[in-house]
Design a protein around this motif. Sequence first.
Motif, PDB file in Angstrom:
ATOM      1  N   CYS A 149       0.784  -1.240   0.000  1.00  0.00           N
ATOM      2  CA  CYS A 149       0.000   0.000   0.000  1.00  0.00           C
ATOM      3  C   CYS A 149       0.816   1.290   0.000  1.00  0.00           C
ATOM      4  CB  CYS A 149      -0.984   0.012   1.163  1.00  0.00           C
ATOM      5  SG  CYS A 149      -0.199   0.159   2.771  1.00  0.00           S
ATOM      6  N   GLY A 150       2.125   1.243   0.103  1.00  0.00           N
ATOM      7  CA  GLY A 150       2.908   2.469   0.217  1.00  0.00           C
ATOM      8  C   GLY A 150       3.451   3.038  -1.065  1.00  0.00           C
ATOM      9  N   MET A 151       3.213   2.376  -2.193  1.00  0.00           N
ATOM     10  CA  MET A 151       3.858   2.806  -3.426  1.00  0.00           C
ATOM     11  C   MET A 151       3.372   4.165  -3.924  1.00  0.00           C
ATOM     12  SD  MET A 151       6.369   1.768  -4.897  1.00  0.00           S
ATOM     13  CE  MET A 151       7.275   1.257  -6.277  1.00  0.00           C
ATOM     14  N   GLY A 152       2.122   4.510  -3.725  1.00  0.00           N
ATOM     15  CA  GLY A 152       1.644   5.833  -4.146  1.00  0.00           C
ATOM     16  C   GLY A 152       2.408   6.936  -3.441  1.00  0.00           C
ATOM     17  N   GLU A 153       2.548   6.813  -2.120  1.00  0.00           N
ATOM     18  CA  GLU A 153       3.304   7.799  -1.354  1.00  0.00           C
ATOM     19  C   GLU A 153       4.775   7.815  -1.768  1.00  0.00           C
ATOM     20  OE1 GLU A 153       4.479   8.940   3.255  1.00  0.00           O
ATOM     21  OE2 GLU A 153       3.123   7.253   2.888  1.00  0.00           O
ATOM     22  N   THR A 154       5.330   6.643  -1.988  1.00  0.00           N
ATOM     23  CA  THR A 154       6.725   6.550  -2.409  1.00  0.00           C
ATOM     24  C   THR A 154       6.934   7.273  -3.735  1.00  0.00           C
ATOM     25  OG1 THR A 154       7.035   4.472  -1.225  1.00  0.00           O
ATOM     26  CG2 THR A 154       8.564   4.916  -3.007  1.00  0.00           C
ATOM     27  N   LEU A 155       6.012   7.089  -4.664  1.00  0.00           N
ATOM     28  CA  LEU A 155       6.149   7.762  -5.961  1.00  0.00           C
ATOM     29  C   LEU A 155       5.884   9.265  -5.854  1.00  0.00           C
ATOM     30  CD1 LEU A 155       4.704   4.955  -8.225  1.00  0.00           C
ATOM     31  CD2 LEU A 155       7.096   5.663  -8.015  1.00  0.00           C
ATOM     32  N   ASP A 156       5.037   9.692  -4.915  1.00  0.00           N
ATOM     33  CA  ASP A 156       4.914  11.132  -4.627  1.00  0.00           C
ATOM     34  C   ASP A 156       6.272  11.683  -4.193  1.00  0.00           C
ATOM     35  OD1 ASP A 156       2.154  11.146  -5.087  1.00  0.00           O
ATOM     36  OD2 ASP A 156       1.622  11.116  -2.950  1.00  0.00           O
ATOM     37  N   GLN A 157       6.952  10.929  -3.341  1.00  0.00           N
ATOM     38  CA  GLN A 157       8.264  11.354  -2.852  1.00  0.00           C
ATOM     39  C   GLN A 157       9.289  11.385  -3.978  1.00  0.00           C
ATOM     40  OE1 GLN A 157       7.425   9.568   1.594  1.00  0.00           O
ATOM     41  NE2 GLN A 157       9.106   8.685   0.459  1.00  0.00           N
ATOM     42  N   LEU A 158       9.161  10.483  -4.949  1.00  0.00           N
ATOM     43  CA  LEU A 158      10.039  10.524  -6.121  1.00  0.00           C
ATOM     44  C   LEU A 158       9.806  11.811  -6.901  1.00  0.00           C
ATOM     45  CD1 LEU A 158      12.086   9.403  -8.137  1.00  0.00           C
ATOM     46  CD2 LEU A 158      10.222   8.040  -9.139  1.00  0.00           C
ATOM     47  N   ASP A 159       8.540  12.182  -7.112  1.00  0.00           N
ATOM     48  CA  ASP A 159       8.240  13.451  -7.792  1.00  0.00           C
ATOM     49  C   ASP A 159       8.845  14.630  -7.025  1.00  0.00           C
ATOM     50  OD1 ASP A 159       6.939  13.066 -10.262  1.00  0.00           O
ATOM     51  OD2 ASP A 159       5.005  12.735  -9.299  1.00  0.00           O
ATOM     52  N   GLU A 160       8.746  14.610  -5.683  1.00  0.00           N
ATOM     53  CA  GLU A 160       9.323  15.691  -4.872  1.00  0.00           C
ATOM     54  C   GLU A 160      10.841  15.743  -5.020  1.00  0.00           C
ATOM     55  OE1 GLU A 160       7.906  14.833  -0.927  1.00  0.00           O
ATOM     56  OE2 GLU A 160       5.812  15.184  -1.512  1.00  0.00           O
ATOM     57  N   LEU A 161      11.483  14.579  -5.084  1.00  0.00           N
ATOM     58  CA  LEU A 161      12.929  14.528  -5.296  1.00  0.00           C
ATOM     59  C   LEU A 161      13.295  15.156  -6.637  1.00  0.00           C
ATOM     60  CD1 LEU A 161      15.861  13.611  -4.697  1.00  0.00           C
ATOM     61  CD2 LEU A 161      15.266  11.461  -5.836  1.00  0.00           C
ATOM     62  N   LEU A 162      12.542  14.843  -7.668  1.00  0.00           N
ATOM     63  CA  LEU A 162      12.835  15.381  -8.994  1.00  0.00           C
ATOM     64  C   LEU A 162      12.733  16.895  -9.007  1.00  0.00           C
ATOM     65  CD1 LEU A 162      11.054  12.650 -11.119  1.00  0.00           C
ATOM     66  CD2 LEU A 162      13.506  12.912 -10.742  1.00  0.00           C
ATOM     67  N   VAL A 163      11.759  17.449  -8.291  1.00  0.00           N
ATOM     68  CA  VAL A 163      11.656  18.908  -8.163  1.00  0.00           C
ATOM     69  C   VAL A 163      12.881  19.449  -7.441  1.00  0.00           C
ATOM     70  CG1 VAL A 163      10.374  20.801  -7.048  1.00  0.00           C
ATOM     71  CG2 VAL A 163       9.133  19.006  -8.282  1.00  0.00           C
ATOM     72  N   ALA A 164      13.279  18.783  -6.352  1.00  0.00           N
ATOM     73  CA  ALA A 164      14.456  19.233  -5.598  1.00  0.00           C
ATOM     74  C   ALA A 164      15.724  19.171  -6.452  1.00  0.00           C
ATOM     75  CB  ALA A 164      14.630  18.372  -4.346  1.00  0.00           C
ATOM     76  N   LEU A 165      15.785  18.213  -7.397  1.00  0.00           N
ATOM     77  CA  LEU A 165      16.940  18.104  -8.278  1.00  0.00           C
ATOM     78  C   LEU A 165      16.877  19.097  -9.444  1.00  0.00           C
ATOM     79  CD1 LEU A 165      17.267  14.198  -8.512  1.00  0.00           C
ATOM     80  CD2 LEU A 165      18.695  15.782  -7.171  1.00  0.00           C
TER      81      LEU A 165
END
Length: 167
Positions: A149-165
Motif C-alpha cells: 500500500c505504500g507505493m503511491g506515497e513513495t512515488l509522490d516522494q520521487l516526484d518531490e525529489l525530482l523537483v528538488a533536483l
Amino acid sequence: MDARRESEPVKNATTTERKSEREFVVTRAVNGPARIIFEAWTKPELLKRWWAPKSFGISFISCEADVRVGGTYRFVFGHPASEQPMAFFGRYIQVTPHSRLAWTNEESAEGAITTVTFEENGGKTRVVVHDLYPSKEALDGAIASGSTCGMGETLDQLDELLVALGV
C-alpha cells in the motif's frame, strides 16, 4: 492561468491492481525524463531520499545497490517500534538502462520478482512496477500485511525529489 507554484510537482494518480492470483501492478506517470528517473531507482544516494514512505515511520540505515545483471542490493531500514533493523535484499536479474529493471526479493521464501519499466512520453515517464509472487497465498499475505500500500506515497516522494533536483 495556473496559480500553482512552479516548484510544486503536478500530482499524478497512482493505480494499483491485482492482475491475477500472483501479480500486483502499480502504474504512475512521473514528472521527468526516463534517464533521471532510472538513476533515482539505481543510485543509492538518490534512492535513500525517496524510497521509504514517510508515513510508515521507517528510515534508511544503509542502502547498497550494485545495479548490473547478477549484482546485488541490500536496503536496511530502522523503525522506532522495532529493536532490530529490517533488511530487504536480492539480486538484479535484468538491467536495461533507462527502460527496465528487474530484481528478486530474497528476504523471505514468499518474495516476489519485481520488474519496473520506464516509458518516457511528453516530458513524463510512465513507471510500471510489476510484482510476481511465487503463489496466491504469498500475494494475499503481502496485501494483508500492508506492504503493497505504500507505493503511491513513495512515488509522490520521487516526484518531490525530482523537483528538488531541478528536473
